[in-house]
Design a protein around this motif. Structure first.
Motif, PDB file in Angstrom:
ATOM      1  N   LEU A 131      44.208 -33.310 -83.808  1.00 24.47           N
ATOM      2  CA  LEU A 131      44.703 -34.584 -83.388  1.00 24.47           C
ATOM      3  C   LEU A 131      43.165 -35.140 -82.863  1.00 24.47           C
ATOM      4  O   LEU A 131      42.570 -34.491 -81.618  1.00 24.47           O
ATOM      5  CB  LEU A 131      45.871 -34.685 -82.427  1.00 24.47           C
TER       6      LEU A 131
ATOM      7  N   SER B 264      40.664 -38.031 -81.128  1.00 20.31           N
ATOM      8  CA  SER B 264      40.873 -39.258 -80.299  1.00 20.31           C
ATOM      9  C   SER B 264      39.976 -40.097 -79.718  1.00 20.31           C
ATOM     10  O   SER B 264      39.005 -39.206 -79.533  1.00 20.31           O
ATOM     11  CB  SER B 264      42.325 -38.947 -79.333  1.00 20.31           C
TER      12      SER B 264
ATOM     13  N   SER C  10      47.937 -38.614 -77.443  1.00 21.66           N
ATOM     14  CA  SER C  10      49.540 -39.380 -78.615  1.00 21.66           C
ATOM     15  C   SER C  10      48.667 -40.555 -79.748  1.00 21.66           C
ATOM     16  O   SER C  10      48.417 -41.328 -79.990  1.00 21.66           O
ATOM     17  CB  SER C  10      49.915 -40.417 -77.032  1.00 21.66           C
ATOM     18  N   ARG C  11      50.107 -40.423 -80.544  1.00 23.96           N
ATOM     19  CA  ARG C  11      49.836 -41.142 -82.067  1.00 23.96           C
ATOM     20  C   ARG C  11      50.515 -42.606 -81.577  1.00 23.96           C
ATOM     21  O   ARG C  11      50.224 -43.316 -82.400  1.00 23.96           O
ATOM     22  CB  ARG C  11      50.498 -40.416 -83.047  1.00 23.96           C
ATOM     23  N   THR C  12      51.008 -42.387 -80.386  1.00 26.86           N
ATOM     24  CA  THR C  12      51.095 -44.079 -79.785  1.00 26.86           C
ATOM     25  C   THR C  12      49.890 -44.721 -79.284  1.00 26.86           C
ATOM     26  O   THR C  12      50.223 -45.316 -78.426  1.00 26.86           O
ATOM     27  CB  THR C  12      52.437 -44.050 -79.274  1.00 26.86           C
TER      28      THR C  12
ATOM     29  N   TYR D  36      44.110 -42.732 -80.548  1.00 28.13           N
ATOM     30  CA  TYR D  36      44.596 -42.302 -81.507  1.00 28.13           C
ATOM     31  C   TYR D  36      43.716 -42.638 -83.036  1.00 28.13           C
ATOM     32  O   TYR D  36      43.944 -43.651 -83.043  1.00 28.13           O
ATOM     33  CB  TYR D  36      46.229 -42.268 -81.692  1.00 28.13           C
TER      34      TYR D  36
ATOM     35  N   LYS E  90      44.157 -36.953 -87.239  1.00 28.59           N
ATOM     36  CA  LYS E  90      44.059 -35.709 -87.221  1.00 28.59           C
ATOM     37  C   LYS E  90      43.680 -34.971 -88.404  1.00 28.59           C
ATOM     38  O   LYS E  90      43.633 -35.142 -89.898  1.00 28.59           O
ATOM     39  CB  LYS E  90      45.365 -35.654 -87.233  1.00 28.59           C
TER      40      LYS E  90
ATOM     41  N   SER F  86      44.071 -42.946 -89.192  1.00 28.75           N
ATOM     42  CA  SER F  86      46.050 -43.830 -88.316  1.00 28.75           C
ATOM     43  C   SER F  86      45.480 -45.162 -88.993  1.00 28.75           C
ATOM     44  O   SER F  86      46.188 -46.070 -89.024  1.00 28.75           O
ATOM     45  CB  SER F  86      45.144 -44.161 -87.433  1.00 28.75           C
TER      46      SER F  86
ATOM     47  N   ARG G  49      53.042 -41.455 -95.728  1.00 28.75           N
ATOM     48  CA  ARG G  49      53.630 -41.066 -94.309  1.00 28.75           C
ATOM     49  C   ARG G  49      54.938 -40.639 -93.769  1.00 28.75           C
ATOM     50  O   ARG G  49      56.012 -40.956 -94.714  1.00 28.75           O
ATOM     51  CB  ARG G  49      53.403 -42.478 -94.347  1.00 28.75           C
TER      52      ARG G  49
ATOM     53  N   GLN H  23      57.887 -43.598 -82.824  1.00 24.23           N
ATOM     54  CA  GLN H  23      56.284 -44.509 -82.876  1.00 24.23           C
ATOM     55  C   GLN H  23      55.776 -45.503 -83.191  1.00 24.23           C
ATOM     56  O   GLN H  23      55.172 -46.496 -83.334  1.00 24.23           O
ATOM     57  CB  GLN H  23      55.626 -43.709 -83.409  1.00 24.23           C
TER      58      GLN H  23
ATOM     59  N   ASN I 225      50.262 -41.929 -90.888  1.00 23.94           N
ATOM     60  CA  ASN I 225      49.620 -41.795 -91.245  1.00 23.94           C
ATOM     61  C   ASN I 225      48.568 -41.870 -92.414  1.00 23.94           C
ATOM     62  O   ASN I 225      50.066 -41.178 -93.321  1.00 23.94           O
ATOM     63  CB  ASN I 225      48.713 -40.468 -90.817  1.00 23.94           C
TER      64      ASN I 225
END
Length: 424
Positions: free
Chosen positions: A179, A181, A188-190, A194, A197, A212, A228, A234, A243
């Motif tokens: 992941l 960032s 976190s994807r939220t 981010y 990945k 993203s 996706r 999320q 993604n």
């Protein structure tokens, strides 16, 4: 008023109101945000919203400067501060108010044009065409964290090194994920930090890079959308829920267990081969686009406002249109440069020009793999687009150039850290 005094007052104003905004966020019991060395767009917008409502900024002499004078000031700051940490003054100019931000975005050029990284979006833009951007990666085994810094090496850069991106390795039952960032402790994807990945298959021989943000090409965006994965928790007003597949990395199986470095190939789905042809241009995003599926679903291939669609999406027409796209827009393919065997050293060697000092199977150089019909010059095919190698314990260098971005180059290098017993 002296020019340095102007810059100092702007920095003090930015830091002072930044403290006010941080106290406001804590008071509202919001999610904790980690400050990135290159501040995420989300944090900038948070500061802008606080500053736009502040009477201090609206009534100050800085917000009401004539546009001609404002452009001259920002151009002077941008030209004088060409390295970090001094270049944070350019970011400070973009954080004063909306008018300052818009002019700063117009003055600051892309890395392809100037060779400098300034805003977070610079990490998604292609690097310079001639001189590569030199970075290094630090690996933390205890936390499975990888950090990308701007600079030559940790010893030479010192305080001048700047954190660009961070990645965390997560092992799953059938795959491994990295992941990526903007922050070192928020994956976190939220989160607004981010940005994408890297995911491997079970054997660790094939990797997929996910972004993203949707690609600029509507056809690629339509194809990526089917891949996706939607999670209800999320979905948020600012962060996309999925993604987008932008590249694939394949490692060749070493069935005979022959000696030598790994063999890899990267298919850059969002970068056309025409980008390295004479007069070619690579996709260059100018801002982050945070949108939901409903907002991103509109494209030239779908109906809008009750109007007739531009293309009928029947199976026959879709196959024909996709075949036409593949014929006219082949993706860029990168392959590792073949090393030569050194008889005296009894090892495989590549010319890293002093940037790599420790022998390792992870070391590689990537060049373009083009067919004769694709009209790519031999000089362009010999240029090293990305090189990665070891210089010490858990320290690696990464140098990239056009048409790759820092995010794409970092993701490719991360694939080299995963265990590949079948490829060695």
């Amino acid at each position: 008023m002296p020019f340095k005094t102007i810059v100092r007052e702007l920095r003090e104003m930015r830091e002072g109101i930044g403290n006010i905004s941080r106290r406001g966020v804590v008071g509202k019991n919001s999610h904790r945000r980690t400050k990135s060395h290159i501040a995420p767009e989300g944090s900038s917008s948070t500061l802008l919203s606080c500053w736009s409502s502040s009477a201090l900024i609206q009534q100050s002499r800085w917000a009401n400067l004539p546009p001609e004078l404002l452009v001259d000031i920002i151009q002077r700051v941008e030209a004088s501060e060409t390295s970090w940490p001094a270049r944070r003054d350019v970011v400070a100019c973009a954080s004063v108010c909306r008018s300052w931000r818009e002019i700063t975005k117009e003055v600051v050029k892309t890395p392809e044009q100037c060779g400098w990284l300034t805003f977070p979006i610079s990490l998604k833009q292609p690097g310079p065409r001639e001189t590569p951007i030199q970075c290094f990666i630090k690996r933390e085994r205890a936390t499975s964290t990888y950090r990308l810094y701007l600079g030559l090496t940790p010893a030479l850069a010192g305080d001048m090194s700047k954190l660009l991106l961070a990645a965390r390795k997560i092992r799953r039952a059938t795959s491994t994920e990295f992941l990526v960032s903007l922050a070192t402790d928020d994956f976190s994807r939220t989160s607004n930090s981010y940005i994408g990945k890297l995911r491997s298959n079970f054997l660790g021989t094939k990797f997929t890079i996910y972004d993203s943000q949707p690609p600029g090409d509507p056809v690629i965006q339509m194809n990526s959308k089917s891949r996706r994965r939607i999670h209800s928790k999320q979905v948020s007003p600012r962060v996309p829920a999925g993604n987008y597949n932008i590249a694939t990395i394949s490692y060749e199986l070493n069935v005979l267990r022959t000696r030598g470095p790994r063999r890899m190939q990267c298919t850059m789905e969002t970068i056309p081969i025409s980008s390295i042809q004479e007069g070619g241009v690579a996709p260059t995003p100018m801002e982050f686009t945070n949108c939901l599926d409903e907002q991103c679903s509109s494209s030239p291939l779908s109906a809008s406002n009750g109007k007739k669609p531009l293309v009928e999406l029947s199976s026959t027409n879709l196959a024909d249109s996709m075949e036409l796209v593949h014929c006219t827009r082949d993706p860029l393919i990168l392959k590792n440069k073949a090393p030569r065997w050194h008889e005296q050293l009894q090892c495989w060697c590549l010319n890293f020009k002093g940037r790599v000092t420790v022998a390792s199977v992870k070391n590689f150089q990537l060049v373009a793999a083009a067919e004769p019909c694709q009209n790519v010059s031999a000089a362009e095919q010999d240029k090293v687009i990305l090189q990665f190698g070891k210089i010490g314990k858990d320290i690696f260098t990464m140098d990239y150039r056009y048409p790759l971005s820092a995010f794409q180059a970092f993701a490719i290098c991360l694939s080299s850290f995963d265990t590949k017993p079948a490829c060695e």
